[in-house]
Scaffold this motif. Structure first.
Motif, PDB file in Angstrom:
ATOM      1  N   GLY A 180       0.802  -1.219   0.000  1.00  0.00           N
ATOM      2  CA  GLY A 180       0.000   0.000   0.000  1.00  0.00           C
ATOM      3  C   GLY A 180       0.834   1.269   0.000  1.00  0.00           C
ATOM      4  N   LYS A 181       0.257   2.334  -0.539  1.00  0.00           N
ATOM      5  CA  LYS A 181       0.939   3.622  -0.581  1.00  0.00           C
ATOM      6  C   LYS A 181       1.233   4.144   0.813  1.00  0.00           C
ATOM      7  N   ASP A 182       0.321   3.892   1.757  1.00  0.00           N
ATOM      8  CA  ASP A 182       0.522   4.393   3.114  1.00  0.00           C
ATOM      9  C   ASP A 182       1.744   3.754   3.764  1.00  0.00           C
ATOM     10  N   ALA A 183       1.908   2.454   3.604  1.00  0.00           N
ATOM     11  CA  ALA A 183       3.063   1.763   4.194  1.00  0.00           C
ATOM     12  C   ALA A 183       4.357   2.235   3.545  1.00  0.00           C
ATOM     13  N   ARG A 184       4.344   2.390   2.226  1.00  0.00           N
ATOM     14  CA  ARG A 184       5.557   2.827   1.535  1.00  0.00           C
ATOM     15  C   ARG A 184       5.938   4.255   1.932  1.00  0.00           C
ATOM     16  N   LEU A 185       4.937   5.125   2.051  1.00  0.00           N
ATOM     17  CA  LEU A 185       5.197   6.512   2.440  1.00  0.00           C
ATOM     18  C   LEU A 185       5.725   6.598   3.868  1.00  0.00           C
ATOM     19  N   MET A 186       5.050   5.923   4.790  1.00  0.00           N
ATOM     20  CA  MET A 186       5.448   6.028   6.185  1.00  0.00           C
ATOM     21  C   MET A 186       6.784   5.334   6.446  1.00  0.00           C
ATOM     22  N   ASP A 187       7.106   4.326   5.665  1.00  0.00           N
ATOM     23  CA  ASP A 187       8.421   3.695   5.786  1.00  0.00           C
ATOM     24  C   ASP A 187       9.519   4.709   5.471  1.00  0.00           C
ATOM     25  N   LYS A 188       9.329   5.481   4.410  1.00  0.00           N
ATOM     26  CA  LYS A 188      10.318   6.499   4.048  1.00  0.00           C
ATOM     27  C   LYS A 188      10.372   7.610   5.085  1.00  0.00           C
ATOM     28  N   LEU A 189       9.219   8.104   5.510  1.00  0.00           N
ATOM     29  CA  LEU A 189       9.185   9.203   6.470  1.00  0.00           C
ATOM     30  C   LEU A 189       9.772   8.797   7.811  1.00  0.00           C
ATOM     31  N   TYR A 190       9.472   7.581   8.239  1.00  0.00           N
ATOM     32  CA  TYR A 190       9.943   7.145   9.547  1.00  0.00           C
ATOM     33  C   TYR A 190      11.459   6.968   9.564  1.00  0.00           C
ATOM     34  N   ARG A 191      12.012   6.530   8.455  1.00  0.00           N
ATOM     35  CA  ARG A 191      13.470   6.390   8.388  1.00  0.00           C
ATOM     36  C   ARG A 191      14.160   7.758   8.334  1.00  0.00           C
ATOM     37  N   LEU A 192      13.500   8.749   7.727  1.00  0.00           N
ATOM     38  CA  LEU A 192      14.064  10.094   7.655  1.00  0.00           C
ATOM     39  C   LEU A 192      13.948  10.828   8.986  1.00  0.00           C
ATOM     40  N   ASN A 193      12.779  10.720   9.627  1.00  0.00           N
ATOM     41  CA  ASN A 193      12.537  11.464  10.861  1.00  0.00           C
ATOM     42  C   ASN A 193      11.567  10.685  11.746  1.00  0.00           C
ATOM     43  N   PRO A 194      12.073   9.753  12.542  1.00  0.00           N
ATOM     44  CA  PRO A 194      11.191   8.896  13.355  1.00  0.00           C
ATOM     45  C   PRO A 194      10.268   9.678  14.277  1.00  0.00           C
ATOM     46  N   ARG A 195      10.809  10.673  14.954  1.00  0.00           N
ATOM     47  CA  ARG A 195      10.001  11.403  15.933  1.00  0.00           C
ATOM     48  C   ARG A 195       8.864  12.169  15.273  1.00  0.00           C
ATOM     49  N   ARG A 196       9.154  12.843  14.180  1.00  0.00           N
ATOM     50  CA  ARG A 196       8.115  13.596  13.490  1.00  0.00           C
ATOM     51  C   ARG A 196       7.051  12.675  12.903  1.00  0.00           C
ATOM     52  N   SER A 197       7.478  11.550  12.362  1.00  0.00           N
ATOM     53  CA  SER A 197       6.530  10.593  11.796  1.00  0.00           C
ATOM     54  C   SER A 197       5.620  10.021  12.870  1.00  0.00           C
ATOM     55  N   ALA A 198       6.199   9.704  14.029  1.00  0.00           N
ATOM     56  CA  ALA A 198       5.393   9.191  15.134  1.00  0.00           C
ATOM     57  C   ALA A 198       4.389  10.224  15.600  1.00  0.00           C
ATOM     58  N   ALA A 199       4.803  11.495  15.634  1.00  0.00           N
ATOM     59  CA  ALA A 199       3.895  12.570  16.045  1.00  0.00           C
ATOM     60  C   ALA A 199       2.753  12.737  15.038  1.00  0.00           C
ATOM     61  N   LEU A 200       3.063  12.566  13.754  1.00  0.00           N
ATOM     62  CA  LEU A 200       2.036  12.671  12.717  1.00  0.00           C
ATOM     63  C   LEU A 200       0.955  11.614  12.919  1.00  0.00           C
ATOM     64  N   ILE A 201       1.365  10.365  13.149  1.00  0.00           N
ATOM     65  CA  ILE A 201       0.399   9.293  13.371  1.00  0.00           C
ATOM     66  C   ILE A 201      -0.361   9.516  14.676  1.00  0.00           C
ATOM     67  N   ALA A 202       0.334   9.979  15.718  1.00  0.00           N
ATOM     68  CA  ALA A 202      -0.320  10.239  17.002  1.00  0.00           C
ATOM     69  C   ALA A 202      -1.415  11.287  16.860  1.00  0.00           C
ATOM     70  N   GLY A 203      -1.140  12.301  16.042  1.00  0.00           N
ATOM     71  CA  GLY A 203      -2.147  13.332  15.822  1.00  0.00           C
ATOM     72  C   GLY A 203      -3.384  12.792  15.138  1.00  0.00           C
ATOM     73  N   LYS A 204      -3.187  11.878  14.194  1.00  0.00           N
ATOM     74  CA  LYS A 204      -4.330  11.284  13.495  1.00  0.00           C
ATOM     75  C   LYS A 204      -5.137  10.367  14.420  1.00  0.00           C
ATOM     76  N   MET A 205      -4.462   9.723  15.365  1.00  0.00           N
ATOM     77  CA  MET A 205      -5.140   8.795  16.259  1.00  0.00           C
ATOM     78  C   MET A 205      -5.820   9.490  17.426  1.00  0.00           C
ATOM     79  N   GLU A 206      -5.432  10.717  17.717  1.00  0.00           N
ATOM     80  CA  GLU A 206      -5.932  11.394  18.919  1.00  0.00           C
ATOM     81  C   GLU A 206      -7.451  11.505  18.929  1.00  0.00           C
TER      82      GLU A 206
END
Length: 281
Positions: A250-276
């Motif tokens: 899926g596009k979501d897995a491929r995108l988040m794989d790249k983002l998480y490797r570039l900036n783990p903390r920011r990527s985690a915060a992005l997902i946390a915001g969506k889950m809040e």
């Protein structure tokens, strides 16, 4: 490893990704030992696959005569899992690999609100089941000229998702177990692949006894962004045939794989915001 002519064990074959993988493997010429906790949905998978094979012009006589066997089984039952390789060999004469799709999620709540019975259940299915299958099948697969192991982890196994923390931890364990197996099987005929699906249109929530607290508009919007089980199955089996180290679904897995490797903390915060918002419903 080419799928045609091989004997593959597919777990979670009663529905979702596992069902689609089992059907696609048969379409590609494999014989499949289909495994699922639910005997009714498993029988329906076998029946519908056989009917499709018989009705398809490209189906071989062998496929039409029978290309799938049903093995109702709880992957948390170690004795039952340890008996499975012998049952598959008795039915098909050999086993060339397994594709482990069975898994469950947790209720969408924070860890502080999650009871130990649920925690144990999630780890029992996702982690212990994976471990039991690997231990049971490795000796058989190592004796084959070539073989393949596929474990389905999750995007949540490399990216933290609040409200699915225990599920993610169990899938992170699957990720590292599978990568460890890949290293340990180097120099043998066994290839090993780990799969990271993003959102896939399955009934994992109902199978897990979990409800997603989304309103109608949110659910409809989400449905347009997720991958079909059939597409996931094609990607997984393409990965097997390419001896892939990892497969992102899926596009979501491929995108988040790249983002998480570039900036783990920011990527985690992005997902946390969506889950809040979901966790506060």
């Amino acid at each position: 490893m080419k799928v045609a002519g091989k004997v593959l064990v597919v777990t979670g074959a009663g529905s979702g990704i596992g069902q689609a993988v089992a059907r696609e493997a048969v379409r590609r010429g494999a014989r499949v030992a289909a495994v699922d906790l639910n005997p009714e949905t498993l029988a329906a998978t076998v029946a519908s696959t056989e009917a499709t094979a018989e009705a398809t012009a490209e189906a071989t006589a062998e496929a039409a005569a029978g290309s799938m066997s049903a093995h109702p089984l709880n992957v948390t039952d170690r004795d039952a899992v340890e008996a499975l390789p012998g049952q598959v060999v008795e039915r098909w004469g050999a086993v060339d690999g397994f594709i482990h799709c069975a898994g469950i999620i947790q209720p969408f709540v924070r860890l502080k609100d999650l009871d130990y019975a649920t925690i144990d259940r999630v780890f029992g299915v996702n982690w212990s089941g994976t471990l039991y299958l690997a231990k049971a099948f490795l000796p058989v697969l190592l004796a084959r000229p070539e073989a393949h192991i596929v474990n389905v982890a999750s995007m949540g196994g490399f990216l933290p998702v609040p409200g699915q923390t225990i599920y993610g931890a169990s899938k992170a364990a699957v990720k590292l177990l599978t990568e460890g197996l890949h290293a340990e099987c180097a120099g043998t005929g066994v290839r090993v692949t780990v799969v990271f699906p993003g959102g896939v249109a399955t009934n994992i929530t109902s199978n897990s006894g979990v409800a997603i607290p989304l309103d109608g508009a949110s659910a409809s919007k989400q449905a347009t962004k997720i991958t079909t089980p059939e597409r996931a199955a094609r990607d997984i089996l393409n990965g097997v045939e390419a001896d892939a180290y990892r497969v992102l679904i899926g596009k979501d897995a491929r995108l988040m794989d790249k983002l998480y490797r570039l900036n783990p903390r920011r990527s985690a915060a992005l997902i946390a915001g969506k889950m809040e918002a979901l966790l506060n419903r």
